[in-house]
Design a protein around this motif. Sequence first.
Motif, short mmCIF file in Angstrom:
data_model
loop_
_atom_site.label_atom_id
_atom_site.label_comp_id
_atom_site.label_asym_id
_atom_site.label_seq_id
_atom_site.Cartn_x
_atom_site.Cartn_y
_atom_site.Cartn_z
N PRO A 240 10.10 -11.85 11.84
CA PRO A 240 9.21 -10.99 11.05
C PRO A 240 8.95 -11.57 9.67
N VAL B 226 9.87 -8.90 3.63
CA VAL B 226 9.42 -7.63 3.05
C VAL B 226 9.07 -7.86 1.58
N GLY C 118 15.48 -8.25 7.40
CA GLY C 118 14.62 -7.55 6.46
C GLY C 118 15.20 -7.47 5.06
N VAL C 119 15.89 -8.55 4.61
CA VAL C 119 16.33 -8.60 3.21
C VAL C 119 15.07 -8.67 2.35
N PRO C 120 14.86 -7.70 1.45
CA PRO C 120 13.58 -7.68 0.74
C PRO C 120 13.49 -8.72 -0.38
N ARG D 200 12.65 -8.82 -3.71
CA ARG D 200 12.44 -7.76 -4.70
C ARG D 200 13.59 -7.74 -5.70
#
Lengths: 405, 130
Positions: free
Chosen positions: A83, A86, A161-163, A165
């Motif tokens: 994916p 994020v 899914g480590v963002p 941010r």
Amino acid sequence: MTDPAGAVADAHRREWAAVLAATVRVTRDLDLAEECVQEAYAQALEAWRDGVPARPGAWLTTAARRRALDAHRRAEVAQRALPLLVVDEVAPEPWSAPPDDVLALLFTCCHPALTAEARVALTLRLLGGLSTPEIARAFLVTEPTMAARLTRAKKKIAAAGVPFRVPGPDELPRRLGGVLAVVHLVLATGHTAPTGAALVRDDLLDRAHDLARLLRSRFPDDAGVAGLLALVLLTDARRTTRVDAHGGLVLLADQDRTRWDVRMIDEGRALVRDALTARPLSRYAVLAAVAAVHADAPSLEDTDWPEIVGLYDVVLARWPSPVVALNRAVAVGFADGPDAGLAALDVLAGEPRLAGYGYLAAARGELLRRAGRLREAREAIEEAVLLTANDVERELLAGRLAALG
Amino acid sequence: MGQYLILIYTDEASWAAIGEEEAGAVTAAHERFGQQHGAVLRGGGWLHPTATATTLRRPDGRERDDLASGEDALVTDGPFVETKEALGGYYLIEVPDLDTALRVARDVPEPFGGVEVRPLRPSVQEYQGS
């Protein structure tokens, strides 16, 4: 006459993290971003022959992002194995602050869902622009092992899914502590390379310096950040005096103190003063205070050793660590004499986390020598030689052995 | 948005040793958790202990068909792997990223163990029609 290779090398050193972070925002894929940034630097080698752009970082970012958009277009039909990262949408309002991509990249690399080894390796790779072989050498592992470690970490970031941010205020204190630990490890590893021919890894020290400065610019009120930057400055101020003309190790006792960097020391000392008054107390602030005492001393003998012992006691009371206890024992050896130092070391003899740690044997050897117990000193230093993987340190120990006769 | 499975691992012996009142308190805590995070919860379940498990282990080199027919399946009483802390339940959540998933997972009441957070592959989510 322009020197494109020199300009590219300079831009690599100064702009790598910013160019990569800005590209990650477009690719939302760490591997693809790295690839595009590397290609942009290669392209610059050619393109900058006719003149280096006024803003090399902006030029490189544009080139890397263009490649990223091309790659995305090509891959639109292809199935993605992992994916996308994020990434928060950037607020369209013109008055909102620009996204801090470099800081977001740093927090992604230092995420607690990654192993400690992976965090520091990723930080050096993605923020520091170091190559996989360079990182592998710094941490005593083979190149394939380090490559696998980096690949695994990047895969986890995408799949789990480590963002990408900067954490919000509720999580920031804890997450910032994790980032500081990574920078501290980069500093320690650069200060005395665990292996190899050179004592100091300039590339790692430079990166620790950059990262500490970056954090200071973003978190000017954080005492841990101030303490860590102070520690970096006060350690780095001695960099050039720790190695002689032949690459040999020069001990604190023999360093030319007039060549210590006064500007770094002044800045570091001011930061320590502020950081020590903040609560909760930061471990880095106290460690920096130790470095500041050394920086203020005219010689090894005229160092305020009782003050250093006291500072180590403060560290040990809050953050017990066998390595700090070892440093304290050495300081006791100067403050109260070698026998007192040896007594403090004896307490640590059974510590499993120091088994195989060359500094313990080396410190024991030095204290035994000063106590006049030469046969035991020789045995301890011989043990230290066996446990030390840094060539420069080994040479120094061999010199001590020879001096014992 | 991504889906995450929160796997709850628990020490079954400790569970067996507590009284009804304590067990009731944990159940109530799970109900509160469900209310608190209802917006992101997509499913969940509480398993009977591993003593009720039956394991089918496919012998090496056999095709899946053999397992389906049951002829060569090695059926045993008990869990797939014996461990002190066993899978005791799960929650399925749908959140934007791992940080959010970990914030939810922190609130899972589990007095005798911990939880593991695992991302679901996107293809599985599509298959489920979400």
